[in-house]
Enzyme design. Structure first.
Site, PDB file in Angstrom:
ATOM      1  N   LYS A 178       0.894  -1.174   0.000  1.00  0.00           N
ATOM      2  CA  LYS A 178       0.000   0.000   0.000  1.00  0.00           C
ATOM      3  C   LYS A 178       0.923   1.213   0.000  1.00  0.00           C
ATOM      4  CE  LYS A 178      -1.693   3.044   1.998  1.00  0.00           C
ATOM      5  NZ  LYS A 178      -1.472   4.470   1.657  1.00  0.00           N
ATOM      6  N   GLY A 231       7.315   5.285   7.970  1.00  0.00           N
ATOM      7  CA  GLY A 231       6.477   6.481   8.033  1.00  0.00           C
ATOM      8  C   GLY A 231       6.679   7.184   9.361  1.00  0.00           C
ATOM      9  N   THR A 235       1.763   6.940  13.168  1.00  0.00           N
ATOM     10  CA  THR A 235       1.142   5.886  12.356  1.00  0.00           C
ATOM     11  C   THR A 235       1.826   4.544  12.623  1.00  0.00           C
ATOM     12  OG1 THR A 235       0.607   7.555  10.704  1.00  0.00           O
ATOM     13  CG2 THR A 235       0.425   5.283  10.005  1.00  0.00           C
ATOM     14  N   GLY A 236       3.128   4.590  12.874  1.00  0.00           N
ATOM     15  CA  GLY A 236       3.851   3.350  13.197  1.00  0.00           C
ATOM     16  C   GLY A 236       3.233   2.648  14.399  1.00  0.00           C
ATOM     17  N   GLU A 253      10.263   1.622  10.502  1.00  0.00           N
ATOM     18  CA  GLU A 253      11.316   2.616  10.253  1.00  0.00           C
ATOM     19  C   GLU A 253      10.631   3.973  10.316  1.00  0.00           C
ATOM     20  OE1 GLU A 253      12.857   5.387   8.937  1.00  0.00           O
ATOM     21  OE2 GLU A 253      13.302   4.590   6.943  1.00  0.00           O
ATOM     22  N   CYS A 287      14.374  10.268   5.996  1.00  0.00           N
ATOM     23  CA  CYS A 287      14.369   9.744   7.369  1.00  0.00           C
ATOM     24  C   CYS A 287      15.737   9.898   8.002  1.00  0.00           C
ATOM     25  CB  CYS A 287      13.926   8.290   7.373  1.00  0.00           C
ATOM     26  SG  CYS A 287      14.722   7.316   6.103  1.00  0.00           S
ATOM     27  N   GLU A 386      11.327  15.846  14.554  1.00  0.00           N
ATOM     28  CA  GLU A 386      11.671  15.628  13.150  1.00  0.00           C
ATOM     29  C   GLU A 386      10.890  16.648  12.322  1.00  0.00           C
ATOM     30  OE1 GLU A 386      10.162  12.203  10.778  1.00  0.00           O
ATOM     31  OE2 GLU A 386      12.264  11.868  10.310  1.00  0.00           O
TER      32      GLU A 386
END
Ligand code: TXE
Length: 485
Positions: A178, A231, A235-236, A253, A287, A386
């Site tokens: 996805k 991501g 959401t992780g 990650e 990232c 971040e």
């Protein structure tokens, strides 16, 4: 829907198809804000079809029966096909993500290399024999998980597709991807090429849609055996929680706030362009961006001045204008970065230099000028969060111990770098930095296809890339044979 723009398709069970509900999402070019393509807005039903196709390919289809050598050969064909379509894929990736063309070209080179690397590795993963007492012979086999669900982001769609799909297929899993709704044209195009490379039906399925609907449906699906997610940390956590409901494993990650540490004895001229590139690459939406630079006190004034001079000359503009930076992916990301800048202003954080947005950049593009901040308070949001934009924070440090404390003063731990000519210090620092990868007198390794990659702390867990990436895509079965007469 405007007919003049291409409508991309999902890949399910070897066939290109629209979403069952025929819904679509507009694809907007970050450089000019204009719609230029459409992708399927898939629902739970599309995800279910894709998972069933992957399940069938693994449990009963041609893919599940194929030898590792044959899998490797198909992946090599895929790699060669990607190389053949390199300029088409790079242009697509550049327009879709806003990244400058040279970066997109580097990404497609890395993508082809992922498939080449994993093609070669497919038939070289062995189990072990383990001595135990008595009349036993013990063997371990490395087996695929089965169906792998991969959720990938918009910042490096092609490269991340390569590292997830290359490793998963090489190990013999079937896959449902996805990709991100913000940028996934290269991934959907790769679905078409995978069919041409001879990948059996159902081995690879690609279903585009929103995270909330299609992404969430994938992570909750009970027929998926393992997940790979790249991501945001928020959401992780959702992905990990959904996977936990079915007791499934996940690699996560989740980005970083990586520190580049520069000592007075380093080769400063060599370090300067590398340090800048580590934050402006992909407009800071990386990232592993080197978003903090820690400078030894004795050279802080001199080195930050040199950095500032270079920063002031950086130019942002459209993806195809051959400049230093392209636009950010979306208005949402632009607002996130602008908010950090406004907050830094409110907190009177010292702005050392700012690059420029070229005069004729389209008004509707998501442009941001790169900026360098100095003497950043170590616990400010600018220093801790971040940002995912071309914003570099500089800090002075007194000695090794102080540098380590500052570098590790982060909830993330993805990458770090140390610039020094003292060999013993290189090793001391590398061991002390809590991050998954530490560079000495360099930063980045051309995609680092062969190198294990992943985080400590909030940067996630599990390792991708290299041979470790293959191990993550597999599990161990132990066979114990009693050979007593
Ligand atoms: O990320 P999300 P977003 C960071 C970066 C950025 C921030 C937000 O700091 O500013 O995240 O970006 C899918 N179930 N990174 O909002 O939401 C989504 O469709 C399942 C760092 O884009 O994490 C997309 O495919 N899936 C990062 C993917 O998750 C869901 C790269 C990433 O989206 C979902 C990108 C759900 N409930 C952003 N919700 C890195 N590590 O490089 C969304 N998704």
């Amino acid at each position: 829907m405007n007919k003049q723009y291409k409508s991309y398709k999902n890949l399910i069970a070897g066939k290109l198809c629209e979403a069952i509900d025929k819904e679509q999402i507009e694809v907007i070019c970050p450089s000019d804000g204009e719609v230029f393509a459409y992708i399927p807005k898939s629902s739970t039903r599309d995800i279910d079809l894709a998972v069933k196709a992957a399940r069938h390919a693994y449990d009963k289809g041609e893919w599940g029966k194929m030898s590792a050598m044959e899998r490797g050969r198909i992946l090599l064909k895929f790699s060669i096909l990607i190389e053949k379509h390199k300029s088409e894929l790079a242009m697509l990736e550049s327009r879709d993500t806003g990244k400058i063309l040279s970066q997109a070209e580097a990404d497609i080179t890395a993508l082809a290399r992922y498939f080449e690397f994993y093609a070669g590795a497919a038939d070289k993963i062995y189990g072990n024999t383990i001595p135990i007492k008595g009349n036993f012979l013990t063997l371990t086999l490395r087996e695929p998980h089965g169906v792998v669900g991969g959720i990938i982001p918009w910042n490096y769609p092609a490269q991340i597709f390569g590292r997830v799909v290359g490793a998963a297929l090489a190990m013999g899993n079937s896959v449902v991807i996805k990709p991100a709704e913000d940028a996934c044209l290269s991934v959907l195009r790769l679905g078409e090429l995978a069919v041409s490379a001879g990948l059996p039906a159902g081995a690879l399925n690609i279903v585009s849609g929103t995270g909330e609907e299609a992404g969430s449906a994938l992570t909750k699906h009970s027929q998926v055996d393992f997940f790979s997610f790249t991501g945001s940390p928020i959401t992780g956590s959702l992905v990990q929680q959904a996977a936990a409901l079915n007791q499934r494993g996940v690699t996560l990650e989740l980005g970083g706030k990586s520190a580049q540490i520069i000592f007075a004895d380093a080769d400063l001229e060599k370090a300067l362009p590398v340090i800048i590139n580590a934050i402006i690459q992909n407009s800071g939406q990386t990232c592993s961006a080197g978003s903090r630079v820690l400078i030894e006190q004795s050279i802080y004034a001199e080195f930050s001045k040199k950095l500032a001079e270079k920063f002031a000359k950086l130019k942002a503009g459209p993806h195809d204008a051959n400049l230093d930076l392209g636009p950010l992916i979306s208005k949402k990301q632009l607002n996130i970065v602008k908010n950090f800048i406004s907050q830094a202003e409110k907190e009177n954080i010292e702005l050392l230099a700012k690059g420029e947005i070229i005069d004729n950049a389209p008004e509707k593009g998501n442009y941001i000028a790169p900026a360098l901040y100095g003497n950043v308070p170590p616990n400010s949001d600018l220093a801790q969060k971040e940002i995912f934009g071309p914003i570099l924070c500089a800090f002075p440090f007194r000695d090794e111990e102080h540098a380590i404390r500052l570098a590790n003063n982060s909830e993330f731990g993805l990458v770090g770098a140390v610039w020094t000519s003292d060999g013993a210090r290189q090793m001391r620092m590398a061991k002390a930095i809590r991050a998954g990868q530490v560079y000495i007198n360099s930063y980045g390794a051309g995609g680092g296809i062969e190198l294990p990659f992943g985080g400590f702390k909030k940067s996630g867990h599990g390792r991708e890339k290299g041979i470790e990436g293959l191990y993550e895509m597999s599990t161990t079965k132990t066979i114990i044979i009693n050979h007593e007469n």
